[in-house]
Design an enzyme around this catalytic site. Structure first.
Site, PDB file in Angstrom:
ATOM      1  N   HIS A  84     -47.177  20.977  -3.002  1.00  0.00           N
ATOM      2  CA  HIS A  84     -47.298  21.757  -1.762  1.00  0.00           C
ATOM      3  C   HIS A  84     -46.391  22.988  -1.780  1.00  0.00           C
ATOM      4  CE1 HIS A  84     -43.889  19.302   0.068  1.00  0.00           C
ATOM      5  NE2 HIS A  84     -43.649  20.444   0.684  1.00  0.00           N
ATOM      6  N   ASP A 220     -47.011  14.504  -5.577  1.00  0.00           N
ATOM      7  CA  ASP A 220     -46.809  15.863  -5.049  1.00  0.00           C
ATOM      8  C   ASP A 220     -45.947  16.711  -6.003  1.00  0.00           C
ATOM      9  OD1 ASP A 220     -46.502  18.110  -3.496  1.00  0.00           O
ATOM     10  OD2 ASP A 220     -45.933  17.031  -1.677  1.00  0.00           O
ATOM     11  N   SER A 648     -37.977  20.064  -0.168  1.00  0.00           N
ATOM     12  CA  SER A 648     -39.156  19.754  -0.957  1.00  0.00           C
ATOM     13  C   SER A 648     -38.985  20.316  -2.355  1.00  0.00           C
ATOM     14  CB  SER A 648     -40.399  20.343  -0.322  1.00  0.00           C
ATOM     15  OG  SER A 648     -40.863  19.468   0.658  1.00  0.00           O
TER      16      SER A 648
END
Ligand code: ARG
Ligand code: ASP
Length: 717
Positions: A84, A220, A648
């Site tokens: 992402h 991810d 992230s």
């Protein structure tokens, strides 16, 4: 285990468990933090993590394109981050023939790696405390405004005069709400190429339904590579650039993890508000979050209904929907978590103790009135804050026609401030960039969103600040009028508006006759006249109070107290352990998920839960190579590391400095950790590094990438 042994283990675990939460400055870990990390099982020293004279872990953790975190995982500058986080780049290289979002992308040689103009990664070379220099000559000044001005002058001066190499940058950031200042010397690499990405059915598996949720089964991750010039220094993209040789890269552990293992997460958390007073938290729970949630709720429902019926709309709105849904879902979890953990009561208890300490220290003059003042100003700012949030959510975030109108409004402002040439330059840019906006624009969707949101805005945002146009308005008629008559509902329409004449005056006149433009301008003017001045004034007051409060917390707490500065997008370290949690009564969540769970969630053809056939085959044949464990393939795991947006892509590191995982999310019950960290239910979610390697090797067949990594703790089998 017998009872006595279990008690003993518990006694050993509890004190360590209590020492968690916090995002610490990597250059200041010696002392309390180092001791805590060692008590949690760390086998490194603080200077293995951060050192200026030798390479250390920090040299392998660059900020990824200003928003996410990434880590170097090979001597040839191979870079790991989230799917992402690389999404925009993966999307940018995708076409109908090569849909890398759907099918994944794997460069099978250096030549196949794809350049990404405009993207960059930034390394921290050195961090230095410059508080004294920045606060020099400030305390003698009387007004808050003069003080802030002097601070800004000092920052500019010190930034300019501090030593650095020509290819480096200096920047200064404030910590503890203006009680400490740090200088960062950085190096930014601008040739960063896309190396690999799994298909979305792996990298985004579970999509919005599983977002912020445990148990989680998302791979991810995506891979990039940093390129440098022949001297290994930062350079713009060039065919002659070569793979970057890092000062440090992470060895990758195949040893696996177990509940209780030490975990260190290193990255660039964006923003937290851990030291808000109880009144502010109450306001967040009761007023601000519910308002923002209600607006997004309405927008998402409308959009979702269209997306389900219409394939083209689904493609056009997928990414916008995901980004609106992300924080909508977070705010809901945050509000519930703050209630469930009694955060307000905990803050009140803390405030009582703070005042008692202030009294003991003879500092009631300075701190005695703090909480009364907080209460006064938070009450005063409430309608302004609310009005501002409604304005942002409705006009800037969710109704596209208003967002586009807002950009044209800025154009008019530029003409007023800077004249015709600036206007024309900006106009040309705006026209160009709106092409992409309209490519993904659907008038039907936007009209329905507008109708719902403008009604909410007219009814629920503080009436005294509404533009006259919206007082007692028939919002249905307004909607119809605008979406029938405004030119802002199509790209051709906007071009027509902006190209009526060469004269800015004429264009502005035409703009002002457009009913869509008329509305956004009225909303904007109402905001600027009635909300912004007071909002800014009160914010300045609250900032000053928060600075005093923070100063008090630092000054009145015991020397070794665990007081960490709020996140501010600078590099931080957070440590903890692999650990499950109890989301609600009688339910316990294990800290590790497996590929079996992916198959359990599999819905053929579903846009969130489809699984690629090749992955199903690998599952059926249990072809996990050295990456599996007891015949199973681990996918994600939980830790007690205190993380937030920006973390992230952060590396999860074991006790000895090896990479064990890749951070990408938090659990829903614990999203209130931005305001109040509760070690009982706040957990970060990481992809197990073995799943990443398994996908690269067994799924994609990109063995050349595995070969350039350094694998450690490889089990003999
Ligand atoms: N919740 C995570 C974070 O805040 C992941 C967001 C991306 N994933 C998504 N489904 N929107 O960034
Ligand atoms: N998903 C977040 C990010 O993109 C991380 C978090 O908020 O926990 O940085």
């Amino acid at each position: 285990m017998n009872k006595l042994l279990r008690l003993l283990v518990l006694l050993l675990i509890i004190p360590a468990y209590a020492q968690q939460g916090g995002m610490w400055i990597p250059s200041l870990l010696k002392g309390m933090n180092e001791k805590e990390m060692k008590s949690l099982g760390m086998k490194m020293s603080a200077s293995d993590i951060y050192d200026v004279n030798h390479s250390s872990l920090k040299d392998a953790v660059p900020h990824f394109n200003g928003g996410c975190t990434s880590e170097v995982i090979s001597p040839k500058g191979l870079l790991l981050t989230n799917h992402h986080c690389g999404y925009g780049e993966i999307q940018a290289h995708s076409t109908v023939e090569h849909d890398y979002l759907t099918d994944g992308f794997w460069a099978m040689s250096l030549e196949e790696e794809l350049p990404n103009p405009g993207m960059e990664v930034t390394f921290i070379v050195r961090i230095e405390d410059v508080t004294n220099k920045i606060l020099e000559g400030v305390s003698i000044l009387k007004s808050e405004e003069d003080k802030q001005k002097k601070i800004q002058d000092n920052i500019a001066q010190v930034t300019k005069s501090s030593p650095k190499e020509s290819y480096q940058e200096n920047s200064i950031r404030t910590f503890y709400e203006g009680n400490q200042y740090m200088l960062f010397v950085t190096e930014t690499y601008k040739d960063v190429r896309l190396v690999g990405a799994p298909p979305s059915s792996i990298g985004k598996f579970g999509s919005d339904t599983d977002n912020w949720v445990w148990p989680r089964h998302t791979g991810d991750f995506s891979l990039f590579r940093i390129y440098a010039n022949k001297d290994n220094l930062p350079a713009e993209y060039s065919e002659d650039n070569v793979p970057y040789t890092p000062k440090h890269y992470f060895p990758i552990s195949l040893g696996g993890i177990e509940e209780g293992d030490f975990t260190l997460v290193f990255g660039y958390p964006g923003r937290t508000q851990e030291y808000l007073p109880s009144v502010a938290v109450e306001q967040l729970i009761d007023v601000i979050n519910p308002a923002k949630i209600e607006v997004r709720d309405a927008a998402l429902k409308v959009t979702d209904a269209f997306m389900r019926k219409d394939k083209q709309i689904k493609i056009q709105y997928a990414s916008k929907y995901a980004s609106i849904a992300n924080y909508w879902k977070k705010w809901i979890g945050e509000t519930q978590g703050l209630k469930k953990t009694n955060a307000v009561a905990a803050k009140k208890t803390f405030e009582k103790a703070f005042l008692a300490n202030a009294k003991k220290a003879g500092k009631m003059d300075e701190y005695g009135n703090l909480f009364n003042d907080f209460e006064k100003y938070y009450n005063e700012i409430e309608p302004y804050q609310l009005s501002r949030d409604y304005f942002i959510e409705v006009a800037i975030r969710n109704v596209e026609l208003l967002t586009i109108g807002y950009r044209l409004y800025q154009l008019e402002q530029i003409y007023n401030a800077r004249g015709a040439q600036s206007f024309t330059d900006r106009k040309n840019n705006t026209v160009k960039s709106l092409e992409g906006t309209y490519k993904d624009y659907s008038k039907k969707v936007d009209e329905k969103v507008f109708e719902q949101l403008i009604a909410l805005y007219a009814e629920k945002s503080p009436e005294q600040f509404l533009p006259d146009m919206l007082k007692n308005a028939n919002t249905q008629e307004l909607t119809q009028n605008i979406y029938t008559n405004s030119k802002l509902t199509s790209y051709d329409g906007v071009k027509e508006l902006l190209n009526t004449s060469n004269e800015p005056e004429e264009i502005i006149k035409t703009l002002n006759a457009d009913p869509g433009y008329e509305l956004i301008k009225a909303m904007m003017n109402a905001y600027i006249e009635k909300v912004a001045p007071k909002y800014e004034e009160l914010t300045l007051e609250l900032d000053a109070l928060q600075r005093t409060y923070m100063k008090g917390i630092l000054e009145l707490s015991p020397k070794d107290a665990r007081i960490f500065p709020d996140a501010n997008s600078t590099m931080r370290v957070t440590y903890g352990q692999v650990k499950g949690y109890e989301p609600r009564d009688a339910v316990y969540y294990q800290p590790v998920t497996y590929l079996d769970g992916v198959i359990e969630k599999y819905v053929p053809g579903d846009y969130e839960f489809d699984v690629p056939q090749k992955l199903i085959n690998l599952y059926n044949t249990k072809n996990y190579g050295p990456y599996g464990e007891n015949g199973k393939m681990p996918v994600c795991f939980l830790g007690t590391n205190h993380t937030t947006g920006g973390n992230s892509g952060s590396p999860a590191i074991d006790a000895k400095g090896n990479l064990i995982g890749l951070n990408f999310d938090r659990v829903w019950e614990g999203t209130m950790s931005d305001v109040y960290y509760d070690p009982a239910i706040c957990r970060n979610i990481m992809v197990d590094i073995r799943y990443v390697l398994f996908i690269i090797d067994k799924y994609a067949g990109a063995k050349r990438l595995i070969d350039e990594m350094e694998l450690v703790n490889v089990k003999k089998r």
